[in-house]
Design a protein around this motif. Structure first.
Motif, PDB file in Angstrom:
ATOM      1  N   MET A   1       0.843  -1.225  -0.120  1.00 52.21           N
ATOM      2  CA  MET A   1      -0.119   0.029   0.057  1.00 52.21           C
ATOM      3  C   MET A   1       0.773   1.299  -0.012  1.00 52.21           C
ATOM      4  O   MET A   1       2.107   1.212   0.450  1.00 52.21           O
ATOM      5  CB  MET A   1      -0.710  -0.052   1.245  1.00 52.21           C
ATOM      6  N   ASN A   2       0.372   2.434  -0.877  1.00 54.00           N
ATOM      7  CA  ASN A   2       0.945   3.740  -0.550  1.00 54.00           C
ATOM      8  C   ASN A   2       0.678   4.457   0.850  1.00 54.00           C
ATOM      9  O   ASN A   2      -0.505   4.490   1.109  1.00 54.00           O
ATOM     10  CB  ASN A   2       0.434   4.546  -1.626  1.00 54.00           C
ATOM     11  N   LEU A   3       1.746   4.899   1.481  1.00 53.11           N
ATOM     12  CA  LEU A   3       1.432   5.671   2.530  1.00 53.11           C
ATOM     13  C   LEU A   3       1.938   6.899   2.446  1.00 53.11           C
ATOM     14  O   LEU A   3       3.088   7.505   1.919  1.00 53.11           O
ATOM     15  CB  LEU A   3       2.544   5.174   3.660  1.00 53.11           C
ATOM     16  N   ASN A   4       0.850   7.954   2.526  1.00 51.90           N
ATOM     17  CA  ASN A   4       1.128   9.250   2.091  1.00 51.90           C
ATOM     18  C   ASN A   4       0.926  10.072   3.628  1.00 51.90           C
ATOM     19  O   ASN A   4       1.736  11.098   3.714  1.00 51.90           O
ATOM     20  CB  ASN A   4       0.068   9.896   1.088  1.00 51.90           C
ATOM     21  N   THR A   5       0.095   9.830   4.373  1.00 52.88           N
ATOM     22  CA  THR A   5      -0.133  10.477   5.784  1.00 52.88           C
ATOM     23  C   THR A   5      -0.406   9.376   6.712  1.00 52.88           C
ATOM     24  O   THR A   5      -1.363   8.639   6.604  1.00 52.88           O
ATOM     25  CB  THR A   5      -1.346  11.315   5.653  1.00 52.88           C
ATOM     26  N   ALA A   6       0.087   9.633   7.865  1.00 55.30           N
ATOM     27  CA  ALA A   6      -0.014   8.695   8.838  1.00 55.30           C
ATOM     28  C   ALA A   6      -0.422   9.333  10.216  1.00 55.30           C
ATOM     29  O   ALA A   6       0.226  10.581  10.288  1.00 55.30           O
ATOM     30  CB  ALA A   6       1.431   7.733   9.164  1.00 55.30           C
ATOM     31  N   PHE A   7      -1.082   8.718  11.187  1.00 62.25           N
ATOM     32  CA  PHE A   7      -1.501   9.344  12.427  1.00 62.25           C
ATOM     33  C   PHE A   7      -0.748   8.097  13.337  1.00 62.25           C
ATOM     34  O   PHE A   7      -0.921   7.289  13.270  1.00 62.25           O
ATOM     35  CB  PHE A   7      -2.959   9.278  12.756  1.00 62.25           C
ATOM     36  N   VAL A   8       0.294   9.178  14.139  1.00 65.06           N
ATOM     37  CA  VAL A   8       0.690   8.349  15.210  1.00 65.06           C
ATOM     38  C   VAL A   8       0.204   8.680  16.566  1.00 65.06           C
ATOM     39  O   VAL A   8       0.484   9.991  17.083  1.00 65.06           O
ATOM     40  CB  VAL A   8       2.322   8.512  15.257  1.00 65.06           C
ATOM     41  N   THR A   9      -0.191   7.976  17.535  1.00 63.71           N
ATOM     42  CA  THR A   9      -0.442   8.150  18.974  1.00 63.71           C
ATOM     43  C   THR A   9       0.928   7.797  19.696  1.00 63.71           C
ATOM     44  O   THR A   9       1.597   7.395  19.375  1.00 63.71           O
ATOM     45  CB  THR A   9      -1.582   7.098  19.445  1.00 63.71           C
ATOM     46  N   GLY A  10       0.975   8.613  20.893  1.00 62.47           N
ATOM     47  CA  GLY A  10       1.999   8.411  21.675  1.00 62.47           C
ATOM     48  C   GLY A  10       3.272   9.001  20.928  1.00 62.47           C
ATOM     49  O   GLY A  10       4.452   8.198  21.206  1.00 62.47           O
ATOM     50  N   ALA A  11       3.064   9.987  20.130  1.00 60.35           N
ATOM     51  CA  ALA A  11       4.361  10.473  19.271  1.00 60.35           C
ATOM     52  C   ALA A  11       5.650  11.094  20.087  1.00 60.35           C
ATOM     53  O   ALA A  11       6.596  10.871  19.434  1.00 60.35           O
ATOM     54  CB  ALA A  11       3.882  11.610  18.366  1.00 60.35           C
ATOM     55  N   THR A  12       5.391  11.425  21.091  1.00 57.10           N
ATOM     56  CA  THR A  12       6.622  11.946  21.822  1.00 57.10           C
ATOM     57  C   THR A  12       7.293  10.943  22.705  1.00 57.10           C
ATOM     58  O   THR A  12       8.484  10.907  23.175  1.00 57.10           O
ATOM     59  CB  THR A  12       6.404  13.051  22.902  1.00 57.10           C
ATOM     60  N   PRO A  65     -11.516  14.074  14.685  1.00 56.93           N
ATOM     61  CA  PRO A  65     -11.535  14.861  13.364  1.00 56.93           C
ATOM     62  C   PRO A  65     -10.118  14.867  12.640  1.00 56.93           C
ATOM     63  O   PRO A  65     -10.027  15.033  11.265  1.00 56.93           O
ATOM     64  CB  PRO A  65     -11.985  16.252  13.691  1.00 56.93           C
ATOM     65  N   ALA A  66      -8.896  14.810  13.498  1.00 54.68           N
ATOM     66  CA  ALA A  66      -7.720  14.955  12.835  1.00 54.68           C
ATOM     67  C   ALA A  66      -7.286  13.546  12.085  1.00 54.68           C
ATOM     68  O   ALA A  66      -6.340  13.450  11.463  1.00 54.68           O
ATOM     69  CB  ALA A  66      -6.618  15.188  13.988  1.00 54.68           C
ATOM     70  N   LEU A  67      -8.086  12.712  12.495  1.00 53.56           N
ATOM     71  CA  LEU A  67      -7.867  11.448  11.742  1.00 53.56           C
ATOM     72  C   LEU A  67      -8.300  11.323  10.247  1.00 53.56           C
ATOM     73  O   LEU A  67      -7.691  10.406   9.510  1.00 53.56           O
ATOM     74  CB  LEU A  67      -8.725   9.739  12.576  1.00 53.56           C
ATOM     75  N   ARG A  68      -8.888  12.185   9.683  1.00 49.69           N
ATOM     76  CA  ARG A  68      -9.488  12.368   8.502  1.00 49.69           C
ATOM     77  C   ARG A  68      -8.248  12.361   7.458  1.00 49.69           C
ATOM     78  O   ARG A  68      -7.448  13.329   7.859  1.00 49.69           O
ATOM     79  CB  ARG A  68     -10.443  13.242   8.075  1.00 49.69           C
ATOM     80  N   GLY A  69      -8.129  11.871   6.399  1.00 51.56           N
ATOM     81  CA  GLY A  69      -7.096  12.077   5.381  1.00 51.56           C
ATOM     82  C   GLY A  69      -5.873  10.983   5.582  1.00 51.56           C
ATOM     83  O   GLY A  69      -4.930  11.264   4.972  1.00 51.56           O
ATOM     84  N   CYS A  70      -6.051  10.256   6.558  1.00 47.57           N
ATOM     85  CA  CYS A  70      -4.985   9.625   6.982  1.00 47.57           C
ATOM     86  C   CYS A  70      -5.183   8.186   6.493  1.00 47.57           C
ATOM     87  O   CYS A  70      -6.140   7.288   6.261  1.00 47.57           O
ATOM     88  CB  CYS A  70      -4.779   9.364   8.502  1.00 47.57           C
ATOM     89  N   ASP A  71      -3.889   7.785   6.159  1.00 47.47           N
ATOM     90  CA  ASP A  71      -3.761   6.355   5.401  1.00 47.47           C
ATOM     91  C   ASP A  71      -3.898   5.134   6.139  1.00 47.47           C
ATOM     92  O   ASP A  71      -4.072   4.215   6.189  1.00 47.47           O
ATOM     93  CB  ASP A  71      -2.740   6.053   4.277  1.00 47.47           C
ATOM     94  N   VAL A  72      -3.302   5.433   7.408  1.00 48.16           N
ATOM     95  CA  VAL A  72      -2.939   4.509   8.576  1.00 48.16           C
ATOM     96  C   VAL A  72      -2.849   5.135   9.828  1.00 48.16           C
ATOM     97  O   VAL A  72      -2.407   6.291   9.906  1.00 48.16           O
ATOM     98  CB  VAL A  72      -1.639   3.586   8.315  1.00 48.16           C
ATOM     99  N   ALA A 223       6.621  -1.867   8.256  1.00 49.25           N
ATOM    100  CA  ALA A 223       6.447  -3.117   7.323  1.00 49.25           C
ATOM    101  C   ALA A 223       5.147  -3.889   7.732  1.00 49.25           C
ATOM    102  O   ALA A 223       4.574  -4.205   6.916  1.00 49.25           O
ATOM    103  CB  ALA A 223       7.630  -3.894   7.828  1.00 49.25           C
ATOM    104  N   ALA A 224       4.593  -3.797   8.967  1.00 50.59           N
ATOM    105  CA  ALA A 224       3.262  -4.631   9.281  1.00 50.59           C
ATOM    106  C   ALA A 224       2.165  -3.737   8.548  1.00 50.59           C
ATOM    107  O   ALA A 224       1.181  -4.197   7.929  1.00 50.59           O
ATOM    108  CB  ALA A 224       3.080  -4.408  10.867  1.00 50.59           C
ATOM    109  N   ALA A 225       2.251  -2.365   8.422  1.00 49.66           N
ATOM    110  CA  ALA A 225       1.284  -1.670   7.939  1.00 49.66           C
ATOM    111  C   ALA A 225       1.318  -1.825   6.151  1.00 49.66           C
ATOM    112  O   ALA A 225       0.274  -2.007   5.533  1.00 49.66           O
ATOM    113  CB  ALA A 225       1.402   0.060   7.947  1.00 49.66           C
ATOM    114  N   GLN A 226       2.534  -2.208   5.750  1.00 48.63           N
ATOM    115  CA  GLN A 226       2.572  -2.308   4.146  1.00 48.63           C
ATOM    116  C   GLN A 226       2.390  -3.765   3.920  1.00 48.63           C
ATOM    117  O   GLN A 226       1.595  -4.012   2.869  1.00 48.63           O
ATOM    118  CB  GLN A 226       3.882  -1.783   3.916  1.00 48.63           C
ATOM    119  N   ARG A 227       2.899  -4.705   4.672  1.00 50.64           N
ATOM    120  CA  ARG A 227       3.037  -6.147   4.150  1.00 50.64           C
ATOM    121  C   ARG A 227       2.595  -6.920   4.949  1.00 50.64           C
ATOM    122  O   ARG A 227       2.379  -8.226   4.952  1.00 50.64           O
ATOM    123  CB  ARG A 227       4.392  -6.341   4.158  1.00 50.64           C
TER     124      ARG A 227
END
Length: 347
Positions: A1-12, A65-72, A223-227
């Motif tokens: 799959m193509n990843l353009n935009t990702a949402f990451v929780t616990g980012a810090t 609302p920030a989840l909109r437009g994310c691929d994963v 890799a888990a997201a893509q494969r």
């Protein structure tokens, strides 16, 4: 799959920030969920392509609302450290780790996201001492401590959503004890590194661990997201080590002496009790609590994991622990957490 935009929780967090950097390095834009904008700006200063989303896993609808437009969605956030400061934390564990995860995958789906990576844990697996454990060796819920139970139930919430929603794709990555640069928490790993270099360890603790670089776990997540196959679990646990092996390694790399004697269990429990009281009074992180000691004893030699599936399906590999420790010490020195002149990094 193509990843353009990702949402990451616990980012810090330790895993989250390394995942954000790995995604940016692949040209993926990132929406980074942070509880504190100031901490997010501190962690990602100067990095282009990161949009900070201030929010909390106890109130997922507020940032949904920030989840909109994310691929994963990469879900790395979890309530963990305070659980090992003493006292009962089950209600908070349930709200954040279990209910928050269920709410997140539901809100992600409602926002049009169809791919989800759940950060699980080796905590959901178990086996006999000395046995090699793989993704099929489930831990009995009745034998789990509160944190382990919350991770098992969080995974079950994701699985239940998959069963009810055929067009949602989710995978599970099961990390071991993560180490790596950017550990501003610090996590227990960062605390061990700091206390070792600053000569604060009274002795060696028992037990064994599965040590892994957070950067390798981040690559496993991508890799888990893509494969990765839908609904499958993938171990990213790293290398089996004892503290008797790890602490001298830190000392050699940092150029400092380290304790050689093992702490007897009665003394360890006494020290843990004192540290618990200190943690409650000061609010500062400590290395030992009664829960931590009990966990080390119960999990001793149950940290040998097979990565055959992850290597085969995700192409997962691990850098040497020596490289990881070297980078951790260098990061803490470079950011003023450790004196630059104390010892010398070995090459």
């Amino acid at each position: 799959m193509n990843l353009n935009t990702a949402f990451v929780t616990g980012a810090t967090g330790l895993l989250g920030n390394n995942l954000v950097r790995a995604l940016l390095g692949r040209g993926v834009a990132v929406k980074a969920l942070v509880r504190s904008r100031e901490k997010g700006q501190q962690q990602f200063a100067g990095l282009a392509g990161v949009e900070l989303v201030v929010g909390d896993m106890e109130n997922v609808p507020a940032f949904a609302p920030a989840l909109r437009g994310c691929d994963v969605v990469f879900h790395t956030a979890a309530f963990f450290r305070d659980n090992y400061k003493g006292g009962s934390h089950w209600e908070t564990l349930r709200r954040i780790n279990v209910d928050g995860t269920a709410a997140l995958i539901g809100q992600a789906y409602a926002a049009g996201v169809r791919r989800f990576v759940q950060t699980s844990s080796i905590a959901v697996l178990n086996g006999a001492p000395g046995a090699v454990i793989d993704e099929t060796n489930d831990r009995d819920l009745a034998e789990a401590d509160d944190y382990y139970r919350s991770k098992i139930l969080a995974d079950r919430a994701v699985q239940a959503f998959l069963e009810a929603t055929p067009d949602m794709h989710a995978t599970f990555v099961l990390p071991g004890w993560m180490w790596g640069p950017g550990d501003i928490g610090p996590t227990s790993a960062g605390q061990v590194a700091l206390d070792t270099v600053l000569a604060k360890l009274p002795g060696l603790v028992p037990g064994s661990f599965s040590v892994v670089d957070a950067r390798d776990v981040a690559l496993a997540q991508i890799a888990a997201a893509q494969r990765g196959r839908r609904g499958e679990r993938y171990l990213a646990a790293g290398r089996h080590m004892t503290m008797r092996e790890l602490i001298p390694l830190i000392g050699r790399i940092a150029g400092v002496p380290t304790p050689a004697r093992a702490l007897p269990l009665p003394l360890l429990y006494a020290l843990a009790g004192i540290q618990e009281i200190y943690a409650r009074l000061s609010g500062k992180p400590v290395l030992l609590s009664l829960a931590t000691v009990r966990l080390m004893v119960s999990e001793a030699d149950r940290t040998r994991f097979s990565h055959a599936k992850s290597e085969r399906e995700l192409g997962l590999g691990f850098r040497p622990v020596e490289e990881t420790v070297r980078d951790v010490i260098a990061w803490y020195r470079g950011h003023g957490w450790l004196p630059a002149g104390r010892g010398a990094l070995t090459r």
